[in-house]
Design a protein around this motif. Structure first.
Motif, PDB file in Angstrom:
ATOM      1  N   PHE A 110       5.250   6.182   5.656  1.00  0.00           N
ATOM      2  CA  PHE A 110       3.954   6.658   5.131  1.00  0.00           C
ATOM      3  C   PHE A 110       3.592   8.107   5.984  1.00  0.00           C
ATOM      4  CE2 PHE A 110       3.940   2.086   3.985  1.00  0.00           C
ATOM      5  CZ  PHE A 110       3.077   2.205   2.811  1.00  0.00           C
ATOM      6  N   ASP A 111       3.013   8.948   5.235  1.00  0.00           N
ATOM      7  CA  ASP A 111       2.611  10.053   5.668  1.00  0.00           C
ATOM      8  C   ASP A 111       1.404   9.925   6.505  1.00  0.00           C
ATOM      9  OD1 ASP A 111       4.108  12.130   4.626  1.00  0.00           O
ATOM     10  OD2 ASP A 111       3.139  12.140   2.719  1.00  0.00           O
ATOM     11  N   SER A 112       0.690   8.681   6.599  1.00  0.00           N
ATOM     12  CA  SER A 112      -0.530   8.539   7.292  1.00  0.00           C
ATOM     13  C   SER A 112      -0.684   7.112   7.652  1.00  0.00           C
ATOM     14  CB  SER A 112      -1.781   9.004   6.532  1.00  0.00           C
ATOM     15  OG  SER A 112      -2.153   8.018   5.752  1.00  0.00           O
ATOM     16  N   LEU A 113      -1.480   6.760   8.760  1.00  0.00           N
ATOM     17  CA  LEU A 113      -1.632   5.740   9.406  1.00  0.00           C
ATOM     18  C   LEU A 113      -2.697   4.915   8.428  1.00  0.00           C
ATOM     19  CD1 LEU A 113      -1.073   3.899  11.619  1.00  0.00           C
ATOM     20  CD2 LEU A 113      -3.101   4.656  12.893  1.00  0.00           C
ATOM     21  N   ASP A 114      -3.437   5.509   7.817  1.00  0.00           N
ATOM     22  CA  ASP A 114      -4.547   4.875   6.935  1.00  0.00           C
ATOM     23  C   ASP A 114      -3.852   4.311   5.714  1.00  0.00           C
ATOM     24  OD1 ASP A 114      -6.422   5.539   8.759  1.00  0.00           O
ATOM     25  OD2 ASP A 114      -7.415   7.069   7.598  1.00  0.00           O
ATOM     26  N   ASP A 115      -2.970   5.335   5.298  1.00  0.00           N
ATOM     27  CA  ASP A 115      -2.125   4.645   4.123  1.00  0.00           C
ATOM     28  C   ASP A 115      -1.543   3.101   4.352  1.00  0.00           C
ATOM     29  OD1 ASP A 115      -3.064   6.553   2.408  1.00  0.00           O
ATOM     30  OD2 ASP A 115      -1.261   7.657   2.708  1.00  0.00           O
ATOM     31  N   ALA A 116      -0.718   3.397   5.527  1.00  0.00           N
ATOM     32  CA  ALA A 116      -0.047   2.281   5.862  1.00  0.00           C
ATOM     33  C   ALA A 116      -0.524   0.888   6.207  1.00  0.00           C
ATOM     34  CB  ALA A 116       1.008   2.542   7.259  1.00  0.00           C
ATOM     35  N   THR A 117      -1.817   1.228   6.870  1.00  0.00           N
ATOM     36  CA  THR A 117      -2.638  -0.080   7.296  1.00  0.00           C
ATOM     37  C   THR A 117      -3.356  -0.656   5.978  1.00  0.00           C
ATOM     38  OG1 THR A 117      -4.486   1.469   8.091  1.00  0.00           O
ATOM     39  CG2 THR A 117      -3.063   0.405   9.601  1.00  0.00           C
ATOM     40  N   ALA A 118      -3.690   0.454   5.363  1.00  0.00           N
ATOM     41  CA  ALA A 118      -4.278  -0.239   3.826  1.00  0.00           C
ATOM     42  C   ALA A 118      -3.430  -0.635   3.182  1.00  0.00           C
ATOM     43  CB  ALA A 118      -4.751   1.042   2.962  1.00  0.00           C
ATOM     44  N   ALA A 119      -2.040  -0.317   2.981  1.00  0.00           N
ATOM     45  CA  ALA A 119      -1.150  -1.239   2.402  1.00  0.00           C
ATOM     46  C   ALA A 119      -0.565  -2.580   2.754  1.00  0.00           C
ATOM     47  CB  ALA A 119       0.287  -0.447   2.436  1.00  0.00           C
ATOM     48  N   ILE A 120      -0.946  -2.611   4.112  1.00  0.00           N
ATOM     49  CA  ILE A 120      -0.643  -4.108   4.717  1.00  0.00           C
ATOM     50  C   ILE A 120      -1.837  -4.841   4.312  1.00  0.00           C
ATOM     51  CG2 ILE A 120      -0.710  -5.157   6.904  1.00  0.00           C
ATOM     52  CD1 ILE A 120       0.899  -2.861   8.103  1.00  0.00           C
ATOM     53  N   THR A 121      -3.082  -4.630   4.417  1.00  0.00           N
ATOM     54  CA  THR A 121      -4.094  -5.133   4.044  1.00  0.00           C
ATOM     55  C   THR A 121      -4.115  -5.757   2.678  1.00  0.00           C
ATOM     56  OG1 THR A 121      -5.584  -4.001   5.712  1.00  0.00           O
ATOM     57  CG2 THR A 121      -6.800  -5.329   3.988  1.00  0.00           C
ATOM     58  N   ASP A 122      -3.918  -4.786   1.815  1.00  0.00           N
ATOM     59  CA  ASP A 122      -3.761  -5.464   0.397  1.00  0.00           C
ATOM     60  C   ASP A 122      -2.593  -6.343   0.108  1.00  0.00           C
ATOM     61  OD1 ASP A 122      -5.741  -3.536  -0.192  1.00  0.00           O
ATOM     62  OD2 ASP A 122      -4.571  -2.096  -1.421  1.00  0.00           O
ATOM     63  N   ALA A 123      -1.373  -6.188   0.919  1.00  0.00           N
ATOM     64  CA  ALA A 123      -0.328  -7.175   0.709  1.00  0.00           C
ATOM     65  C   ALA A 123      -0.533  -8.409   1.101  1.00  0.00           C
ATOM     66  CB  ALA A 123       0.534  -6.771   1.528  1.00  0.00           C
ATOM     67  N   ILE A 124      -1.376  -8.451   2.244  1.00  0.00           N
ATOM     68  CA  ILE A 124      -1.898  -9.887   2.687  1.00  0.00           C
ATOM     69  C   ILE A 124      -3.239 -10.369   1.834  1.00  0.00           C
ATOM     70  CG2 ILE A 124      -3.157 -10.955   4.703  1.00  0.00           C
ATOM     71  CD1 ILE A 124      -0.709 -10.238   5.366  1.00  0.00           C
ATOM     72  N   ARG A 125      -3.986  -9.649   1.243  1.00  0.00           N
ATOM     73  CA  ARG A 125      -4.981 -10.080   0.266  1.00  0.00           C
ATOM     74  C   ARG A 125      -4.410 -10.334  -1.158  1.00  0.00           C
ATOM     75  NH1 ARG A 125     -10.291  -8.938   0.673  1.00  0.00           N
ATOM     76  NH2 ARG A 125     -10.674  -8.750  -1.213  1.00  0.00           N
ATOM     77  N   ALA A 126      -3.139 -10.020  -1.414  1.00  0.00           N
ATOM     78  CA  ALA A 126      -2.598 -10.136  -2.555  1.00  0.00           C
ATOM     79  C   ALA A 126      -1.901 -11.486  -2.657  1.00  0.00           C
ATOM     80  CB  ALA A 126      -1.602  -9.236  -3.147  1.00  0.00           C
ATOM     81  N   GLY A 127      -1.800 -12.095  -1.197  1.00  0.00           N
ATOM     82  CA  GLY A 127      -1.194 -13.374  -1.118  1.00  0.00           C
ATOM     83  C   GLY A 127       0.203 -13.539  -1.185  1.00  0.00           C
ATOM     84  N   ILE A 128       0.899 -12.358  -0.825  1.00  0.00           N
ATOM     85  CA  ILE A 128       2.317 -12.065  -0.862  1.00  0.00           C
ATOM     86  C   ILE A 128       2.793 -13.192   0.156  1.00  0.00           C
ATOM     87  CG2 ILE A 128       4.192 -10.595  -0.640  1.00  0.00           C
ATOM     88  CD1 ILE A 128       2.519  -8.441  -1.893  1.00  0.00           C
ATOM     89  N   ASP A 129       3.956 -13.935  -0.107  1.00  0.00           N
ATOM     90  CA  ASP A 129       4.449 -14.720   1.044  1.00  0.00           C
ATOM     91  C   ASP A 129       5.497 -14.011   1.663  1.00  0.00           C
ATOM     92  OD1 ASP A 129       5.010 -16.921   2.324  1.00  0.00           O
ATOM     93  OD2 ASP A 129       6.396 -17.868   0.693  1.00  0.00           O
ATOM     94  N   ALA A 130       4.991 -13.215   2.670  1.00  0.00           N
ATOM     95  CA  ALA A 130       5.786 -12.454   3.611  1.00  0.00           C
ATOM     96  C   ALA A 130       6.019 -13.273   5.018  1.00  0.00           C
ATOM     97  CB  ALA A 130       5.361 -11.240   4.040  1.00  0.00           C
TER      98      ALA A 130
END
Length: 459
Positions: A228-248
């Motif tokens: 990612f270009d920015s830390l904010d984008d990277a952390t926001a993507a992680i938060t959304d992935a967890i909230r989406a219930g993706i089984d990682a």
């Protein structure tokens, strides 16, 4: 003050199980996170070869008030196994047998000196694995991991090590041998003493046998990396992935400084930008991977790469897996002064990572941040010139700021490294006095003479 350990010669131990040699004592005076200047040499080293040996040594030491500090591989980072009050270092390295392997029960009984990597290789012959091991399992021992309640990159799916410990054999300070827990998968009989000893860092008893639950090796594994270009984008993507219930199984983050350090070490040619690493396990991983990539792409990544074959997965993950060695070789003028970890609620993770960057700038110190983002566990490393007293003082204050911010966010001072010596003051900040007093009362009940790993957790 030195302790008289001459009584060891009168015990039922062979001569090669006892050492007063300076070289042996020096070996047990530090661990991975302790510098030579902070070394604390034991008065003797004992190498038990059985539970009976451990019981004999503890009973004799308890009668004489001599401290005993269990020592495994020395891979801890908070001085957990350093004998800060001298006495006896109890090396568990000769208790290294895999005692019983029951594939049909998905269980294995091991002694504490078994190296995690060796255990993984052994159970893999039956298509099984131990998913809760940390990355350090290649050289860390089961006993040390149990003592610290270790966890690792797969904790987001598989949890901490304590969730996989079924039964323990533990020797109390007075030499009494206990069996706690059960080989049954669940039990509601009595107090959960397994959880009491797991994570107690050898302050309540010495573990001499562990029964671990195993898992079936995942049918399929997919992995990937997003930049990612920015830390904010990277952390926001992680938060959304967890909230989406993706089984990682794994969701890891490295900030731009960590990426720079890792990329320099691996000569990858990748940009020094925040990265997210991920891994998925199971039969339905293709669907889960598609969903995860969609979430990541909603946050404008520079690129997203995925892999099926093991060699390609290893290539994509190399920058993350080799951070430890990369940190050691990054700056010839600086050494690793602190290797810390905190854990916060997942909603506070992005702010926590940003705060580490602010502390780094404020104190003019390189502080790479990375870690197990999927479960809110953040690692930070502080590099410093150890000959510069002013810089070492800034390191201490910077580390304190990071831990305090985690506590303020409703988190904990340590997610997997343990308290040891380095986090004692923060334990008092994390819990109210009544909780600390309850912990102290448990310690006093199980170890009334205070001989087991003194100086850890509490002052």
């Amino acid at each position: 003050m030195p302790h008289d350990c001459g009584f060891l010669a009168d015990l039922s131990l062979s001569p090669d199980q006892i050492s007063f040699e300076r070289a042996d004592r020096d070996r047990f005076a530090t661990d991975y996170g302790t510098h030579a200047a902070d070394a604390s040499r034991p008065d003797a080293v004992v190498y038990p070869a059985s539970t009976a040996d451990v019981s004999t040594v503890l009973a004799a030491a308890n009668d004489r008030g001599v401290p005993v500090t269990p020592y495994a591989a020395g891979s801890s980072t908070e001085g957990n196994a350093v004998p800060v009050e001298g006495g006896i270092s109890l090396s568990m390295e000769r208790l290294d047998e895999i005692l019983a392997f029951r594939p049909d029960d998905l269980q294995v009984d091991v002694e504490p000196g078994v190296v995690g990597g060796d255990l993984e290789a052994h159970v893999a012959t039956e298509g099984l694995c131990f998913p809760a091991f940390p990355q350090s399992a290649a050289f860390s021992t089961v006993g040390g991991m149990v003592a610290n309640d270790a966890s690792g990159i797969r904790a987001v799916k598989y949890g901490e090590l304590r969730e996989w410990v079924l039964e323990l054999e533990v020797v109390r300070a007075d030499g009494t041998v206990l069996e706690v827990g059960s080989k049954a998968k669940k039990s509601s009989a009595g107090y959960n003493l397994v959880d009491l000893f797991v994570g107690s860092e050898g302050t309540l008893g010495v573990v001499t046998r562990v029964t671990l639950e195993l898992a079936v090796e995942p049918a399929r594994t997919l992995a990937g990396r997003a930049i990612f270009d920015s830390l904010d984008d990277a952390t926001a993507a992680i938060t959304d992935a967890i909230r989406a219930g993706i089984d990682a199984a794994t969701v890891e983050l490295v900030d731009s400084l960590t990426a720079e350090i890792a990329n320099s070490y691996t000569d990858s040619g990748l940009p020094s930008e925040p990265m997210v690493f991920f891994e998925l396990h199971g039969r339905g991983v293709d669907r889960e991977m598609d969903a995860l990539v969609d979430v990541l792409r909603n946050h404008d990544p520079v690129r997203v790469d995925t892999a099926v074959e093991e060699a390609e997965r290893e290539r994509l993950w190399r920058a993350r897996r080799e951070i430890g060695q990369a940190l050691l070789e990054y700056d010839p003028d600086r050494e690793l002064e602190v290797v810390g970890d905190v854990t916060v609620p997942i909603g506070a993770y992005a702010e926590m990572v940003r705060f580490v960057g602010e502390v780094s700038a404020s104190f003019d110190l390189p502080i790479p941040a990375f870690g197990h983002a999927g479960d809110g566990n953040l690692h930070y490393a502080i590099l410093a010139n150890l000959d510069d007293e002013d810089e070492r003082e800034r390191v201490s204050e910077a580390s304190g700021r990071i831990v305090q911010r985690a506590l303020d966010a409703g988190g904990t001072c340590t997610g997997e490294h343990g308290v040891g010596v380095g986090k004692r003051e923060y334990l008092r900040r994390e819990f109210e006095p009544a909780v600390i007093e309850t912990m102290r009362s448990l310690k006093a009940t199980l170890d009334p003479e205070g001989i087991l790993n003194p100086g850890k957790m509490f002052d």
